[in-house]
Design a protein around this motif. Structure first.
Motif, mmCIF file in Angstrom:
data_model
loop_
_atom_site.group_PDB
_atom_site.id
_atom_site.type_symbol
_atom_site.label_atom_id
_atom_site.label_comp_id
_atom_site.label_asym_id
_atom_site.label_seq_id
_atom_site.Cartn_x
_atom_site.Cartn_y
_atom_site.Cartn_z
ATOM 1 N N UNK B 88 40.407 46.219 48.941
ATOM 2 C CA UNK B 88 40.078 47.622 49.248
ATOM 3 C C UNK B 88 39.698 48.318 47.934
ATOM 4 N N UNK B 89 38.458 48.091 47.460
ATOM 5 C CA UNK B 89 38.098 48.678 46.151
ATOM 6 C C UNK B 89 38.281 50.194 46.102
ATOM 7 N N UNK B 90 38.104 50.864 47.245
ATOM 8 C CA UNK B 90 38.260 52.323 47.252
ATOM 9 C C UNK B 90 39.694 52.733 46.920
ATOM 10 N N UNK B 91 40.657 51.904 47.312
ATOM 11 C CA UNK B 91 42.061 52.229 47.054
ATOM 12 C C UNK B 91 42.394 52.062 45.568
ATOM 13 N N UNK B 92 41.887 50.982 44.952
ATOM 14 C CA UNK B 92 42.104 50.796 43.511
ATOM 15 C C UNK B 92 41.436 51.916 42.724
#
Lengths: 157, 264
Positions: B88-92
């Motif tokens: 989940x790149x958006x979360x990182x």
């Protein structure tokens, strides 16, 4: 009052302090390490930045008792005798300060960045220093100093 | 700051018992929200129960379609996790823009979720992804967890132990940040999930909320242009020195479009 043993700049130090004592109060008022500054006292300005187990933290927003058992490094712990730490030397060389009030926090924060990223870009330095406010310089020379200091810390020069 | 008893238990069971045993006692995780409030004497807990020695609460596991993050994971840990960045790149990316570097080194996911600050970033990810909040005594769906200003569905003394994030097809978060604190003046999390499009807005209201109108428009067409003309009414939005309610309503549209353009 509870006795608390802290490891500060490699030395075990025992103090008597209330549980509500902030780490910055323990350092400045109980141990006389006044190189760590209190600017805003509301975890925004970063003048109180020290390392706890190698990570930069705002010592105005951490209890001294939370630091028990951890290795604390303050600005006083960086230089070796008269030899400035490479990051301190870079701030001097690149004139990365004017009044100097924010400088201890800037240097401690910069050292944490350099330990993770040996060659930070200008953008990476600026993002990293969002938690350190300077009212004098406009940051340009601070950014130059951090990039140079990171290089020197990681074997450059 | 008023003095208090300080406890550092080694098990979840002992931590829960200590908080249950003293009226007004609080859990202390990273302290980046609680300590500033205590310094202003806005909270005066008679006892703090440190979570620092509780085992097993600082792990990140990716298992099939779920990213499980322990409550004591710092924002820095989530921001730098290769597993989170892959799933989940958006979360990182969201975690890497919480507060500043020093705050990210101390502040924790569980602390943010339990505190439920109206301008915090994580609530947007939890609601935007339809996450599950795991506690010492059960589970809460994000959709029914955020109740109001600093108000959640947690019972007194209930301890957040992890958050489970379903992996979306695509997601992104866009924030207009307060200049000094980096809190969200407005932040919008957009996700394409197995259950449909979700749009979660933080910083703008008493707590994080979804926009059904934006979700419907983006279900028809997942493009920034699909949001043209769709507004969130300013009536119930926050107004303070940073931004009027009308300005926040405008920012919601701008941040939502930026998030849609950044989906990945």
């Amino acid at each position: 009052m509870p006795k608390l043993t802290l490891s500060v700049n490699g030395q075990p130090r025992t103090i008597d302090c209330a549980n509500a004592t902030l780490l910055v109060e323990a350092l400045r008022e109980h141990l006389g390490l006044t190189g760590t500054h209190v600017g805003c006292d509301s975890s925004q300005c970063g003048a109180c930045t020290v390392h706890v187990d190698g990570r930069s933290v705002k010592s105005c927003t951490m209890l001294a008792v939370e630091a028990e058992g951890a290795a604390i490094t303050t600005i006083e712990g960086l230089a070796k005798g008269n030899d400035l730490h490479p990051m301190q030397a870079a701030f001097k060389e690149h004139h990365g300060l004017q009044c100097g009030f924010c400088t201890p926090g800037m240097v401690m924060s910069a050292c944490d960045l350099a330990a993770r990223n040996p060659a930070p870009s200008e953008g990476e330095v600026r993002h990293w220093l969002e938690g350190n406010l300077c009212r004098c310089t406009g940051y340009h020379n601070i950014v130059k100093a951090v990039r140079a200091g990171a290089g020197d810390m990681n074997g450059g020069k | 700051m008023k003095d208090f008893e300080f406890h550092r238990p080694a098990s979840i069971k002992d931590a829960v018992a200590l908080v249950a045993g003293t009226s007004g006692a609080k859990y202390l995780a990273g302290g980046q929200s609680l300590l500033p409030v205590m310094k202003l004497d806005l909270a005066e807990p008679p006892a703090l129960v440190s979570l620092a020695r509780l085992p097993g609460l600082a792990d990140i596991r990716v298992d099939g379609g779920t990213v499980a993050i322990g409550a004591l994971c710092t924002h820095d840990q989530v921001a730098r996790s290769a597993d989170v960045a892959k799933a989940i790149p958006a979360l990182a990316a969201l975690a890497s823009h919480i507060g500043d570097a020093q705050v990210r080194n101390r502040g924790t996911l569980g602390g943010s979720v339990a505190h439920a600050d109206p301008a915090a970033d994580y609530p947007a990810a939890l609601l935007g992804l339809g996450a599950t909040i795991v506690t010492d005594r059960g589970k809460h769906a994000a959709d029914s967890y955020f109740k109001g200003l600093f108000e959640t569905s947690l019972a007194d003394g209930e301890l957040v132990t992890a958050v489970h994030f379903p992996v979306p097809r695509r997601a992104a978060y866009a924030k207009f940040a307060h200049r000094a604190s980096k809190y969200a003046v407005v932040g919008v999390f957009v996700a394409e999930t197995a259950g449909g499009v979700r749009v979660a807005i933080t910083g703008a209201g008493a707590t994080v909320f979804r926009s059904a109108a934006m979700e419907a428009a983006l279900t028809s067409s997942m493009t920034p242009g699909a949001l043209d003309g769709i507004t969130v009414p300013a009536d119930d939005l926050n107004a303070d020195a940073e931004a009027s309610a009308e300005y926040r309503a405008h920012l919601i549209g701008v941040m939502a479009k930026r998030a849609v353009a950044a989906l990945r």
